[in-house]
Design a protein around this motif. Structure first.
Motif, PDB file in Angstrom:
ATOM      1  N   TRP A 271       0.789  -1.223   0.000  1.00  0.00           N
ATOM      2  CA  TRP A 271       0.000   0.000   0.000  1.00  0.00           C
ATOM      3  C   TRP A 271       0.826   1.280   0.000  1.00  0.00           C
ATOM      4  O   TRP A 271       0.286   2.355  -0.202  1.00  0.00           O
TER       5      TRP A 271
ATOM      6  N   ILE B 198       1.984   4.444   5.237  1.00  0.00           N
ATOM      7  CA  ILE B 198       0.821   4.457   6.122  1.00  0.00           C
ATOM      8  C   ILE B 198       1.262   4.986   7.487  1.00  0.00           C
ATOM      9  O   ILE B 198       2.437   5.308   7.677  1.00  0.00           O
TER      10      ILE B 198
ATOM     11  N   SER C  36      -8.940   3.010   8.393  1.00  0.00           N
ATOM     12  CA  SER C  36      -7.906   2.237   9.076  1.00  0.00           C
ATOM     13  C   SER C  36      -8.255   0.765   9.076  1.00  0.00           C
ATOM     14  O   SER C  36      -9.419   0.382   8.982  1.00  0.00           O
TER      15      SER C  36
ATOM     16  N   LEU D 127      -4.560   4.732   6.757  1.00  0.00           N
ATOM     17  CA  LEU D 127      -4.149   5.061   5.404  1.00  0.00           C
ATOM     18  C   LEU D 127      -3.412   6.385   5.389  1.00  0.00           C
ATOM     19  O   LEU D 127      -3.685   7.266   6.210  1.00  0.00           O
TER      20      LEU D 127
ATOM     21  N   GLN E  99      -4.841   4.187  -1.938  1.00  0.00           N
ATOM     22  CA  GLN E  99      -4.961   3.355  -0.748  1.00  0.00           C
ATOM     23  C   GLN E  99      -6.423   3.098  -0.395  1.00  0.00           C
ATOM     24  O   GLN E  99      -6.760   2.007   0.083  1.00  0.00           O
TER      25      GLN E  99
ATOM     26  N   PHE F 149      -7.964  -0.502   0.181  1.00  0.00           N
ATOM     27  CA  PHE F 149      -8.717  -0.744   1.414  1.00  0.00           C
ATOM     28  C   PHE F 149     -10.077  -1.358   1.083  1.00  0.00           C
ATOM     29  O   PHE F 149     -10.465  -2.391   1.645  1.00  0.00           O
TER      30      PHE F 149
END
Length: 167
Positions: free
Chosen positions: A63, A66, A126, A142, A154, A158
């Motif tokens: 990702w 973060i 999250s 994120l 992201q 997610f």
């Protein structure tokens, strides 16, 4: 959790302070953070079994930057960086990276929550990991761009992971 006295306390606390930190809501309601997550309004949390721990961690490693958070109540520790690829060894999922590294006991995870809610007036996304007794192991928020918006790529990852696991 069914409609018990703790459930009503959570609902009342959420109604009073809908954007308060989950830990604050749990403390006020006298319950665990995991119980609060399970009672969040529709659309704010999707919970999956902790058996998906390694799968989720492997996905998170793709990702980008973060914010990794551990909140003990007395300490809120944040590290910004990429989740490193991990490996299983000696009963732990081992992260050998910087600034994020460590040894995570995968089978200690009872629930993973994909949380989408307002916090301090800003939208957040999250992935939160909970122990079998309902305590939060850690959270992965994120990343944000230069204008403080959640990174769109992201958000896509997610949503895709949440939808794949929530089946």
């Amino acid at each position: 959790m069914n409609d018990t006295i703790p459930a009503r306390r959570i609902d009342a606390t959420l109604a009073e302070s809908p954007t308060a930190p989950l830990e604050t809501i749990a403390e006020r309601a006298g319950t665990t953070v995991a119980d609060v997550v399970r009672r969040l309004p529709a659309g704010e949390a999707v919970c999956v079994d902790g058996a998906h721990f390694v799968d989720v961690m492997e996905d998170l490693a793709q990702w980008g930057e973060i914010t990794f958070i551990v909140n003990t109540g007395d300490v809120i520790l944040e590290a910004r960086g990429e989740v490193p690829e991990g490996s299983i060894g000696r009963g732990f999922y081992n992260l050998n990276g910087k600034p994020i590294g460590g040894h995570l006991k995968a089978d200690a995870c009872g629930m993973i929550a994909f949380v989408s809610r307002q916090l301090f007036g800003s939208p957040t996304r999250s992935v939160q990991f909970y122990g079998h007794a309902g305590h939060c192991l850690f959270k992965v928020y994120l990343g944000r761009d230069e204008e403080r918006r959640i990174k769109a790529d992201q958000v896509e990852k997610f949503v895709a992971l949440r939808e794949r696991l929530a089946c």
